[in-house]
Design a protein around this motif. Structure first.
Motif, PDB file in Angstrom:
ATOM      1  N   ARG A 224       0.830  -1.205   0.000  1.00  0.00           N
ATOM      2  CA  ARG A 224       0.000   0.000   0.000  1.00  0.00           C
ATOM      3  C   ARG A 224       0.870   1.264   0.000  1.00  0.00           C
ATOM      4  O   ARG A 224       0.535   2.256  -0.647  1.00  0.00           O
ATOM      5  CB  ARG A 224      -0.936  -0.026   1.204  1.00  0.00           C
ATOM      6  CG  ARG A 224      -1.945  -1.181   1.138  1.00  0.00           C
ATOM      7  CD  ARG A 224      -2.457  -1.560   2.522  1.00  0.00           C
ATOM      8  NE  ARG A 224      -3.315  -0.542   3.103  1.00  0.00           N
ATOM      9  CZ  ARG A 224      -4.638  -0.481   2.938  1.00  0.00           C
ATOM     10  NH1 ARG A 224      -5.240  -1.376   2.181  1.00  0.00           N
ATOM     11  NH2 ARG A 224      -5.346   0.456   3.517  1.00  0.00           N
ATOM     12  N   ALA A 227       2.223   1.664  -3.543  1.00  0.00           N
ATOM     13  CA  ALA A 227       1.145   2.110  -4.434  1.00  0.00           C
ATOM     14  C   ALA A 227       0.884   3.594  -4.241  1.00  0.00           C
ATOM     15  O   ALA A 227       0.718   4.347  -5.211  1.00  0.00           O
ATOM     16  CB  ALA A 227      -0.122   1.298  -4.171  1.00  0.00           C
ATOM     17  N   PHE A 244      -7.079   6.497  -5.080  1.00  0.00           N
ATOM     18  CA  PHE A 244      -7.533   5.122  -5.232  1.00  0.00           C
ATOM     19  C   PHE A 244      -8.972   4.990  -4.722  1.00  0.00           C
ATOM     20  O   PHE A 244      -9.349   5.632  -3.734  1.00  0.00           O
ATOM     21  CB  PHE A 244      -6.647   4.162  -4.440  1.00  0.00           C
ATOM     22  CG  PHE A 244      -5.262   3.989  -4.987  1.00  0.00           C
ATOM     23  CD1 PHE A 244      -4.171   4.453  -4.283  1.00  0.00           C
ATOM     24  CD2 PHE A 244      -5.056   3.350  -6.207  1.00  0.00           C
ATOM     25  CE1 PHE A 244      -2.889   4.290  -4.772  1.00  0.00           C
ATOM     26  CE2 PHE A 244      -3.779   3.177  -6.699  1.00  0.00           C
ATOM     27  CZ  PHE A 244      -2.688   3.656  -5.991  1.00  0.00           C
ATOM     28  N   SER A 248     -10.059  -0.526  -4.522  1.00  0.00           N
ATOM     29  CA  SER A 248      -8.663  -0.672  -4.930  1.00  0.00           C
ATOM     30  C   SER A 248      -7.748  -0.835  -3.728  1.00  0.00           C
ATOM     31  O   SER A 248      -6.798  -1.621  -3.759  1.00  0.00           O
ATOM     32  CB  SER A 248      -8.225   0.544  -5.762  1.00  0.00           C
ATOM     33  OG  SER A 248      -8.903   0.570  -7.002  1.00  0.00           O
ATOM     34  N   LEU A 252      -5.320  -4.197  -3.112  1.00  0.00           N
ATOM     35  CA  LEU A 252      -3.862  -4.126  -3.062  1.00  0.00           C
ATOM     36  C   LEU A 252      -3.246  -5.265  -2.261  1.00  0.00           C
ATOM     37  O   LEU A 252      -2.274  -5.887  -2.690  1.00  0.00           O
ATOM     38  CB  LEU A 252      -3.412  -2.775  -2.482  1.00  0.00           C
ATOM     39  CG  LEU A 252      -3.475  -1.590  -3.443  1.00  0.00           C
ATOM     40  CD1 LEU A 252      -3.273  -0.278  -2.686  1.00  0.00           C
ATOM     41  CD2 LEU A 252      -2.425  -1.737  -4.543  1.00  0.00           C
ATOM     42  N   TRP A 257       0.196 -10.451  -6.601  1.00  0.00           N
ATOM     43  CA  TRP A 257       1.310  -9.721  -7.222  1.00  0.00           C
ATOM     44  C   TRP A 257       2.428 -10.643  -7.704  1.00  0.00           C
ATOM     45  O   TRP A 257       3.572 -10.548  -7.237  1.00  0.00           O
ATOM     46  CB  TRP A 257       1.870  -8.660  -6.267  1.00  0.00           C
ATOM     47  CG  TRP A 257       0.840  -7.656  -5.869  1.00  0.00           C
ATOM     48  CD1 TRP A 257       0.250  -7.515  -4.658  1.00  0.00           C
ATOM     49  CD2 TRP A 257       0.224  -6.666  -6.720  1.00  0.00           C
ATOM     50  NE1 TRP A 257      -0.679  -6.508  -4.678  1.00  0.00           N
ATOM     51  CE2 TRP A 257      -0.717  -5.967  -5.936  1.00  0.00           C
ATOM     52  CE3 TRP A 257       0.395  -6.309  -8.063  1.00  0.00           C
ATOM     53  CZ2 TRP A 257      -1.503  -4.938  -6.446  1.00  0.00           C
ATOM     54  CZ3 TRP A 257      -0.382  -5.297  -8.576  1.00  0.00           C
ATOM     55  CH2 TRP A 257      -1.321  -4.621  -7.775  1.00  0.00           C
ATOM     56  N   LEU A 264       3.202  -4.005  -9.764  1.00  0.00           N
ATOM     57  CA  LEU A 264       2.445  -3.013  -8.998  1.00  0.00           C
ATOM     58  C   LEU A 264       2.568  -1.636  -9.640  1.00  0.00           C
ATOM     59  O   LEU A 264       1.570  -0.921  -9.806  1.00  0.00           O
ATOM     60  CB  LEU A 264       2.942  -2.968  -7.554  1.00  0.00           C
ATOM     61  CG  LEU A 264       2.364  -1.857  -6.663  1.00  0.00           C
ATOM     62  CD1 LEU A 264       0.856  -2.017  -6.519  1.00  0.00           C
ATOM     63  CD2 LEU A 264       3.042  -1.867  -5.299  1.00  0.00           C
ATOM     64  N   LYS A 265       3.773  -1.251 -10.007  1.00  0.00           N
ATOM     65  CA  LYS A 265       3.982   0.063 -10.609  1.00  0.00           C
ATOM     66  C   LYS A 265       3.238   0.184 -11.930  1.00  0.00           C
ATOM     67  O   LYS A 265       2.606   1.207 -12.218  1.00  0.00           O
ATOM     68  CB  LYS A 265       5.476   0.313 -10.807  1.00  0.00           C
ATOM     69  CG  LYS A 265       5.807   1.725 -11.266  1.00  0.00           C
ATOM     70  CD  LYS A 265       7.306   1.957 -11.268  1.00  0.00           C
ATOM     71  CE  LYS A 265       7.640   3.412 -11.620  1.00  0.00           C
ATOM     72  NZ  LYS A 265       9.106   3.661 -11.581  1.00  0.00           N
ATOM     73  N   VAL A 268      -0.633   0.439 -11.289  1.00  0.00           N
ATOM     74  CA  VAL A 268      -1.013   1.783 -10.849  1.00  0.00           C
ATOM     75  C   VAL A 268      -0.986   2.751 -12.027  1.00  0.00           C
ATOM     76  O   VAL A 268      -1.891   3.584 -12.177  1.00  0.00           O
ATOM     77  CB  VAL A 268      -0.080   2.269  -9.722  1.00  0.00           C
ATOM     78  CG1 VAL A 268      -0.343   3.736  -9.402  1.00  0.00           C
ATOM     79  CG2 VAL A 268      -0.276   1.415  -8.470  1.00  0.00           C
ATOM     80  N   LEU A 281      -8.267  -0.498  -9.716  1.00  0.00           N
ATOM     81  CA  LEU A 281      -7.144  -1.372 -10.036  1.00  0.00           C
ATOM     82  C   LEU A 281      -7.553  -2.701 -10.662  1.00  0.00           C
ATOM     83  O   LEU A 281      -6.732  -3.341 -11.316  1.00  0.00           O
ATOM     84  CB  LEU A 281      -6.325  -1.659  -8.771  1.00  0.00           C
ATOM     85  CG  LEU A 281      -5.595  -0.475  -8.141  1.00  0.00           C
ATOM     86  CD1 LEU A 281      -4.778  -0.938  -6.941  1.00  0.00           C
ATOM     87  CD2 LEU A 281      -4.684   0.213  -9.154  1.00  0.00           C
TER      88      LEU A 281
END
Length: 371
Positions: A224, A227, A244, A248, A252, A257, A264-265, A268, A281
């Motif tokens: 988190r 993000a 967010f 979303s 997370l 993941w 993640l990047k 986002v 997301l």
């Protein structure tokens, strides 16, 4: 300092340019107030979790030495960023940092990439070319995915590590260099050695100081925090104030993941591009799926002729989104066990992100992933 490191090699707190995200995080999820001031920075690595704090300490200890380092971790965990941080904290920080992805170079060309060649030594060699070792002389050479190197090439690499000398292709005299080697792999290096993919003598030469990078799913609140950091950077670049959605924030920590920080990047960023104000997301996690557009209100439409597995997947994702990312509630609504739901979601993630991985080249850490 700007690189997040002080003169003693200790990690310093990440400076936050404004308090925008602190307000956003409090407003969006008051039950889990998060402060970006918890993030520490080591080079371009960020983290507040215990595994990352331990990693930062280990980087600070090994960086001032000349020891070779072997970094193991899943794809997307930041292995090259770790190598760069070690170089930045070393005594040779002003010297070159050269990186080579061994899996991206064909077996026929990797020797020339590493050691260079003389003019006319082979077809296409129209001039003398220095290799990675020569270009990194005095500094650091980062060999990513070293376990993808052929066994014959591993023998030649081992000799250079032992003697600090090599010959360019076509040369008669050896060249001597002083290079620190940092290697990385997305396999379990011990398993790679046992299976014969990685020579044991090379393993022991490289792993003077081994480092294991934690996958993102094991980093707790870092998910988190990162993000929020990525969103803050995008907002600052565009002069916007996007946030967010509540669903979303829940997603997370519930999503597995498999692509780690890199995924993640990217997620986002995709959600940011699609958003007007609130980032969603779920469709960004599954950009190639059409179930979002096929969901109308509380209904999901399925085209006649669709495969049963595809219809099931659309229904599961639509229900998950309707339940705000709550997997327990989703399982209850669908009438399946929570374990079954997790198994299905892991299957979909594997097809989407790991479908092109060769079966015998299982990414490091996946064998112990909780299902």
């Amino acid at each position: 300092m700007s690189n997040g490191l002080n003169g003693c090699g200790e990690v310093v707190d990440l400076p936050i340019s404004n308090t925008h995200h602190m307000a956003v995080l409090q407003a969006q999820d008051s039950s889990h107030t998060i402060s970006l001031n918890k993030l520490a920075r080591c080079g371009d690595l960020y983290g507040a979790s215990a595994p990352m704090q331990q990693l930062f300490q280990m980087i600070g200890k090994v960086a001032p030495t000349s020891a070779n380092v072997l970094i193991a971790g899943e794809s997307g965990t930041g292995k090259e960023l770790v190598a760069q941080a070690i170089h930045q904290l070393s005594r040779e920080q002003e010297q070159p940092f050269v990186a080579l992805n061994c899996s991206a170079v064909s077996p026929q060309l990797i020797e020339a990439e590493l050691f260079g060649h003389e003019r006319g030594s082979f077809t296409g060699a129209v001039r003398m070319q220095k290799g990675c070792f020569e270009r990194a002389d005095g500094g650091t050479l980062f060999l990513d995915e070293v376990t993808e190197m052929s066994l014959d090439m591993q023998v030649k690499l081992l000799r250079v590590l032992e003697t600090s000398r090599f010959c360019r292709i076509g040369a008669e005299e050896e060249t001597e260099v002083k290079v620190r080697v940092i290697a990385a792999t997305n396999r379990d290096p011990v398993e790679a050695m046992k299976s014969g993919i990685l020579r044991s003598d090379l393993f022991y030469r490289l792993s003077v100081f081994p480092l294991d990078l934690p996958p993102l799913r094991e980093r707790g609140e870092d998910i988190r925090l990162l993000a929020g950091l990525f969103l803050d950077q995008l907002n600052e670049e565009d002069g916007r104030n996007r946030v967010f959605s509540k669903a979303s924030w829940r997603l997370l920590n519930e999503y597995n993941w498999p692509g780690n920080v890199r995924e993640l990047k990217n997620v986002v960023h995709r959600a940011y591009i699609m958003a007007d104000h609130e980032l969603d997301l779920l469709p960004a996690v599954n950009p190639n799926r059409s179930m979002v557009s096929e969901q109308i209100g509380d209904c999901v439409t399925v085209q006649l002729g669709s495969k049963l597995a595809d219809a099931e997947q659309r229904l599961i994702y639509a229900t998950l989104g309707h339940c705000g990312g709550n997997k327990t509630l989703t399982a209850e609504v669908l009438g399946v066990s929570l374990k079954t739901l997790y198994n299905r979601l892991n299957e979909y993630q594997a097809k989407l992100f790991l479908g092109d991985v060769i079966p015998h080249a299982r990414p490091y850490g996946t064998q112990s992933r909780n299902q």
